[in-house]
Design a protein around this motif. Structure first.
Motif, short mmCIF file in Angstrom:
data_model
loop_
_atom_site.label_atom_id
_atom_site.label_comp_id
_atom_site.label_asym_id
_atom_site.label_seq_id
_atom_site.Cartn_x
_atom_site.Cartn_y
_atom_site.Cartn_z
N LEU A 246 -66.56 -54.85 2.74
CA LEU A 246 -65.75 -55.44 1.68
C LEU A 246 -64.42 -54.69 1.58
N LEU A 247 -63.34 -55.43 1.77
CA LEU A 247 -62.00 -54.86 1.66
C LEU A 247 -61.37 -55.15 0.30
N ASP A 248 -61.72 -56.27 -0.30
CA ASP A 248 -61.12 -56.70 -1.56
C ASP A 248 -61.65 -55.84 -2.71
N HIS A 249 -60.74 -55.30 -3.52
CA HIS A 249 -61.13 -54.42 -4.62
C HIS A 249 -61.35 -55.15 -5.94
N ALA A 250 -61.14 -56.47 -5.97
CA ALA A 250 -61.24 -57.20 -7.23
C ALA A 250 -62.66 -57.12 -7.79
N PRO A 251 -62.81 -56.88 -9.11
CA PRO A 251 -64.13 -56.78 -9.72
C PRO A 251 -65.00 -58.01 -9.49
N ALA A 252 -64.39 -59.18 -9.26
CA ALA A 252 -65.18 -60.38 -9.03
C ALA A 252 -66.10 -60.22 -7.83
#
Length: 352
Positions: free
Chosen positions: A256-262
């Motif tokens: 996982l690269l995306d840091h968004a809490p979603a």
């Protein structure tokens, strides 16, 4: 004593991404186990050019088949063998494929093969099917006459089902399978173990790398996957990522690269699902905030320990390419049960 030098070795191409048909084959073996399963394997062959090892066709008395031999070129001979296989009545048959038929199937040239068809007892079909379907290493060893069979499963092929007639033969076949496993590639071998002529098929699952997010590191990870012979795909949407993760086996890898809490929902799926390698990039601050959110969402400390975050070995990586190397290095080390320390300081076997 195990002789791993067959008189007519089968070429071993470099690992390629595992095709979905192997997992479908495993599911079919499990589904048919109780009703009776026949399998057909390549005992010997000549010609055809480079052929992937681990060829297996399965069938049942109702006429259903799964798997394939030489891209389907041997189906006219192999399918009846699989459907008619009966306990205690193994059969050997020769098949020849002409140049036009071989090329039409996707093979390099004409050739011939000796096929071994035999029944697979329910316990063995279930064990082999489960391993193939779930992306775990598995081996099927049989006497060359098809009268006795041994299935080995588990990360180190230590779970044994069936037998080859003697403990010595079972032990020698297991040793041979584990030697091949250390090479890290699916293999088909004819070998002699304790004076017994055997056919050994070993399936080593190839990871599928799921990169969630975008950017230079994602591209570098996919390039590393291609270099290693892994399958790889990148997605950016949460729904698509969760769907892909739902199909994970033990061999597969999430980064996982995306840091968004979603995207915490994706990590929750992966951690509680219990399959595959689950990793996430991010700074120490990002990791700490993510950790608190996951604990608040109900994960225990023990469950959270399954998350590799920040993912990667401490190599001092600075570029996207170097970061990708550190990530896949940790995956390789995890799969091998190693820490990723320098070889010069290691006391154990190198490369095993």
């Amino acid at each position: 004593m195990v002789d791993l030098s067959p008189s007519e070795p089968m070429p071993r191409p470099a690992n390629r991404p595992a095709s979905e048909h192997t997992r479908r084959l495993g599911s079919a073996l499990r589904q048919w186990a109780a009703r009776g399963v026949g399998v057909v394997r390549v005992l010997d062959r000549h010609g055809f050019g480079t052929v992937e090892p681990g060829q297996l066709l399965a069938g049942n008395a109702e006429g259903e088949t799964a798997g394939r031999l030489l891209l389907g070129a041997l189906d006219p001979v192999a399918v009846p063998l699989a459907r008619e296989a009966a306990p205690g009545r193994p059969r050997v048959a020769d098949a020849h494929v002409t140049e036009p038929d071989a090329v039409a199937a996707g093979l390099a040239c004409a050739g011939g093969a000796t096929l071994l068809g035999h029944a697979l007892p329910a316990e063995l079909a279930e064990a082999l099917g489960a391993a193939l379907a779930e992306g775990r290493p598995a081996a099927l060893a049989s006497t060359a006459d098809g009268t006795a069979h041994l299935v080995l499963t588990g990360a180190e092929l230590t779970e044994a089902h069936g037998g080859l007639g003697t403990e010595a033969a079972d032990g020698a076949a297991g040793e041979a399978a584990r030697q091949l496993l250390r090479r890290g590639a699916t293999s088909t071998e004819r070998l002699t173990a304790e004076g017994v002529d055997l056919l050994l098929d070993l399936w080593v699952p190839v990871p599928t790398l799921l990169v969630v997010g975008s950017g230079a590191i994602g591209g570098a990870l996919l390039a590393q996957a291609e270099l290693l012979g892994w399958a790889g795909r990148a997605v950016t949407e949460l729904a698509e990522a969760r769907t892909a993760l739902a199909g994970f086996t033990e061999a597969d890898v999430l980064v996982l690269l995306d840091h968004a809490p979603a995207f915490d929902a994706l990590l929750l799926d992966g951690i509680t699902g219990g399959r595959g390698f689950i990793g996430a990039l991010g700074s120490r601050r990002t990791q700490a905030a993510r950790r608190e959110r996951l604990l608040a969402a109900g994960l225990s400390e023990r469950e959270l320990a399954r998350l590799h975050g920040p993912v990667g070995l401490d190599l001092g990586a600075r570029t996207a390419a170097e970061t990708a190397v550190s990530v896949v290095a940790e995956v390789i080390a995890e799969r091998a049960g190693r820490t990723g320390s320098a070889l010069a300081g290691a006391a154990g076997r190198i490369g095993a």
